[in-house]
Structures are given as C-alpha cells and as structure tokens.
Scaffold this motif. Structure first.
Motif, PDB file in Angstrom:
ATOM      1  N   SER A 152       4.217  20.657  12.314  1.00 39.53           N
ATOM      2  CA  SER A 152       5.421  19.714  12.276  1.00 39.53           C
ATOM      3  C   SER A 152       6.583  20.250  11.277  1.00 39.53           C
ATOM      4  O   SER A 152       6.187  20.588   9.799  1.00 39.53           O
ATOM      5  CB  SER A 152       4.937  18.436  11.650  1.00 39.53           C
ATOM      6  N   PRO A 153       7.634  20.263  11.682  1.00 38.80           N
ATOM      7  CA  PRO A 153       8.817  20.635  10.737  1.00 38.80           C
ATOM      8  C   PRO A 153       9.095  19.641   9.461  1.00 38.80           C
ATOM      9  O   PRO A 153       9.537  19.914   8.309  1.00 38.80           O
ATOM     10  CB  PRO A 153       9.892  20.416  11.511  1.00 38.80           C
ATOM     11  N   LEU A 154       8.499  18.502   9.503  1.00 38.38           N
ATOM     12  CA  LEU A 154       8.612  17.598   8.513  1.00 38.38           C
ATOM     13  C   LEU A 154       7.466  17.899   7.373  1.00 38.38           C
ATOM     14  O   LEU A 154       7.830  17.378   6.375  1.00 38.38           O
ATOM     15  CB  LEU A 154       8.128  16.131   9.050  1.00 38.38           C
ATOM     16  N   LEU A 155       6.670  18.740   7.597  1.00 38.11           N
ATOM     17  CA  LEU A 155       6.031  19.310   6.501  1.00 38.11           C
ATOM     18  C   LEU A 155       7.046  20.197   5.523  1.00 38.11           C
ATOM     19  O   LEU A 155       6.765  20.189   4.470  1.00 38.11           O
ATOM     20  CB  LEU A 155       4.828  20.345   7.047  1.00 38.11           C
ATOM     21  N   TYR A 156       7.908  20.657   6.045  1.00 37.42           N
ATOM     22  CA  TYR A 156       9.016  21.343   5.337  1.00 37.42           C
ATOM     23  C   TYR A 156      10.161  20.407   4.774  1.00 37.42           C
ATOM     24  O   TYR A 156      10.865  20.601   3.702  1.00 37.42           O
ATOM     25  CB  TYR A 156       9.331  22.505   5.763  1.00 37.42           C
ATOM     26  N   LEU A 157      10.825  19.618   5.791  1.00 42.12           N
ATOM     27  CA  LEU A 157      11.957  18.728   5.580  1.00 42.12           C
ATOM     28  C   LEU A 157      11.301  17.525   4.659  1.00 42.12           C
ATOM     29  O   LEU A 157      12.377  17.047   4.142  1.00 42.12           O
ATOM     30  CB  LEU A 157      12.536  18.080   6.866  1.00 42.12           C
ATOM     31  N   GLY A 158      10.181  17.423   4.435  1.00 36.59           N
ATOM     32  CA  GLY A 158       9.952  15.983   3.728  1.00 36.59           C
ATOM     33  C   GLY A 158       9.922  14.788   4.966  1.00 36.59           C
ATOM     34  O   GLY A 158      10.258  14.891   5.978  1.00 36.59           O
ATOM     35  N   GLY A 159       9.617  13.895   4.463  1.00 37.11           N
ATOM     36  CA  GLY A 159       9.459  12.511   5.242  1.00 37.11           C
ATOM     37  C   GLY A 159       8.172  11.913   5.924  1.00 37.11           C
ATOM     38  O   GLY A 159       8.071  11.128   6.186  1.00 37.11           O
ATOM     39  N   LEU A 160       7.101  12.803   5.755  1.00 35.89           N
ATOM     40  CA  LEU A 160       5.806  12.394   6.137  1.00 35.89           C
ATOM     41  C   LEU A 160       5.146  11.476   4.971  1.00 35.89           C
ATOM     42  O   LEU A 160       5.303  11.786   3.904  1.00 35.89           O
ATOM     43  CB  LEU A 160       5.095  13.732   6.462  1.00 35.89           C
ATOM     44  N   GLN A 161       4.546  10.469   5.687  1.00 35.75           N
ATOM     45  CA  GLN A 161       3.871   9.547   4.643  1.00 35.75           C
ATOM     46  C   GLN A 161       2.742  10.517   4.178  1.00 35.75           C
ATOM     47  O   GLN A 161       1.825  11.377   4.808  1.00 35.75           O
ATOM     48  CB  GLN A 161       3.387   8.534   5.402  1.00 35.75           C
ATOM     49  N   ARG A 162       2.351  10.217   2.859  1.00 37.01           N
ATOM     50  CA  ARG A 162       1.260  11.024   2.427  1.00 37.01           C
ATOM     51  C   ARG A 162      -0.251  10.502   2.619  1.00 37.01           C
ATOM     52  O   ARG A 162      -0.353   9.157   2.645  1.00 37.01           O
ATOM     53  CB  ARG A 162       1.359  10.956   0.875  1.00 37.01           C
ATOM     54  N   ALA A 163      -1.214  11.090   2.876  1.00 37.80           N
ATOM     55  CA  ALA A 163      -2.449  10.657   3.097  1.00 37.80           C
ATOM     56  C   ALA A 163      -3.011  10.101   1.928  1.00 37.80           C
ATOM     57  O   ALA A 163      -2.903  10.817   0.754  1.00 37.80           O
ATOM     58  CB  ALA A 163      -3.618  11.972   3.640  1.00 37.80           C
ATOM     59  N   VAL A 164      -3.984   9.232   1.799  1.00 39.00           N
ATOM     60  CA  VAL A 164      -4.666   8.518   0.760  1.00 39.00           C
ATOM     61  C   VAL A 164      -5.941   8.305   1.047  1.00 39.00           C
ATOM     62  O   VAL A 164      -6.561   7.941   2.230  1.00 39.00           O
ATOM     63  CB  VAL A 164      -3.832   7.015   0.584  1.00 39.00           C
ATOM     64  N   LEU A 165      -6.876   8.846   0.346  1.00 44.78           N
ATOM     65  CA  LEU A 165      -8.348   8.906   0.464  1.00 44.78           C
ATOM     66  C   LEU A 165      -8.800   7.418   0.116  1.00 44.78           C
ATOM     67  O   LEU A 165      -8.640   6.858  -0.945  1.00 44.78           O
ATOM     68  CB  LEU A 165      -8.813   9.833  -0.571  1.00 44.78           C
ATOM     69  N   LEU A 166      -9.455   6.925   1.166  1.00 42.75           N
ATOM     70  CA  LEU A 166      -9.872   5.353   1.056  1.00 42.75           C
ATOM     71  C   LEU A 166     -11.467   5.327   0.830  1.00 42.75           C
ATOM     72  O   LEU A 166     -12.042   6.305   1.195  1.00 42.75           O
ATOM     73  CB  LEU A 166      -9.800   4.543   2.069  1.00 42.75           C
ATOM     74  N   PRO A 167     -12.146   4.671  -0.073  1.00 45.96           N
ATOM     75  CA  PRO A 167     -13.539   4.609   0.023  1.00 45.96           C
ATOM     76  C   PRO A 167     -14.193   4.071   1.337  1.00 45.96           C
ATOM     77  O   PRO A 167     -13.610   3.626   2.070  1.00 45.96           O
ATOM     78  CB  PRO A 167     -13.828   3.451  -0.914  1.00 45.96           C
ATOM     79  N   LEU A 168     -15.187   4.816   1.586  1.00 49.24           N
ATOM     80  CA  LEU A 168     -16.075   4.525   2.885  1.00 49.24           C
ATOM     81  C   LEU A 168     -16.694   3.242   2.929  1.00 49.24           C
ATOM     82  O   LEU A 168     -16.919   2.468   3.989  1.00 49.24           O
ATOM     83  CB  LEU A 168     -17.000   5.620   2.999  1.00 49.24           C
ATOM     84  N   ASP A 169     -17.028   2.790   1.655  1.00 47.19           N
ATOM     85  CA  ASP A 169     -17.713   1.351   1.721  1.00 47.19           C
ATOM     86  C   ASP A 169     -16.671   0.451   1.686  1.00 47.19           C
ATOM     87  O   ASP A 169     -15.824   0.022   1.177  1.00 47.19           O
ATOM     88  CB  ASP A 169     -18.804   1.417   0.764  1.00 47.19           C
TER      89      ASP A 169
END
Length: 169
Positions: A152-169
């Motif tokens: 994805s070009p947005l990896l370079y242009l910015g604009g992608l929402q960041r992933a957030v690690l959530l607890p499994l429980d």
C-alpha cells in the motif's frame, strides 16, 4: 486457536508502520505519518478515490495502488520520493513514470512524462502532467513495489490507522 488469534492481531503490526521505523503501538485511531522523504504526488486535498486492495494471490484481482484525487487534467505531478527515473513512457495506452529508490519502485499514471529514464529526480520535483481517463474524476494512480512485491502506498504517504495490540481475554 489462541496462537492463531494472536497472529491475526500481531500481523498488522508488522506491515502498517512506515518502512524502517518498526511498528510502535499507538492510541486507537492514531494515524501513521508519512515516511521521511515522501510526499503526495499532487497538490490539494488528500482524497483517496480508490484504496489499495491487496490481491489474494500474486495473479488474483486487486487494486495494486491507490487512486488519489487531483485538481484536474494537466495538474503537475511530483516525484513522491527522490531517486532515478526507472521508466518514463507508455504502457499499453497509458503514460507511466516509475522512480526507483533502492528496492522501492514508485509508479504514477496516467502522467505525461517531463523526465526521461535515467534522470535523477528529487522529492517534490515536477516529473509530469496528469492525463484524464483513469477515474471518473481527475485522479492519479500511485503504485509502490518493494523488492518486486506490491504494498500500500499509504505505508509511505502516511494516513493508515495504526494497529493496536488488544488483550485476548
């Protein structure tokens, strides 16, 4: 099952951060900034007309780039990064320009070239003029390949929402 779920949550952390920066955790809704030395190919509002859609397999259907809104036909298109013009010409019936920076290829189309293969270009330098016909409204298609693989070009242009690690429980 827990390991599969954990892998699904962690996978975006490996691919969403700008290349070379690692994937840092961020607050929900936070957006990645542009990679250093990258700019959008056209001026004006940042409108994504059609997003990147990774194909299921290398030969499957998908949209291997993003279509970005532009002010109109004839708009100036700039180099998204510094590098060497790898290709400037027509592919099938569409004018295309590709700039190489190491193993990264950034391609814009339909853009009438103002540069030639082998030219050195700097980020933000005008490299061509937008042609009509790719989208229903004026747009430029930007595709990015890293070591031959589309990303994805947005990896370079910015604009992608960041992933957030959530607890499994």
């Amino acid at each position: 099952m827990r390991h599969a779920l954990l892998a699904l949550v962690l996978l975006p952390l490996l691919v969403l951060g700008p290349p070379g920066t690692g994937a840092a955790l961020a607050a929900p809704g936070a957006v990645d900034p542009a990679a250093p030395g990258w700019v959008w190919p056209v001026d004006g509002p940042r409108i994504i007309v059609r997003p990147y859609l990774a194909p299921a397999t290398p030969y499957a259907a998908g949209h291997r780039g993003v279509d970005l809104g532009a002010s109109g036909s004839g708009a100036e298109v700039v180099a998204v990064t510094s590098g060497i013009v790898h290709f400037a010409g027509v592919v099938v019936d569409r004018p295309v320009i590709t700039v190489r920076q190491g193993q990264v290829l950034a391609t814009v189309e339909p853009v009438t070239p103002l540069v030639a293969a082998g030219d050195r270009v700097e980020v933000g330098q005008v490299i061509g003029l937008l042609e009509p016909g790719h989208c229903a409204r004026p747009c430029v298609h930007l595709g990015v390949r890293v070591a031959g693989e589309y990303v994805s070009p947005l990896l370079y242009l910015g604009g992608l929402q960041r992933a957030v690690l959530l607890p499994l429980d």
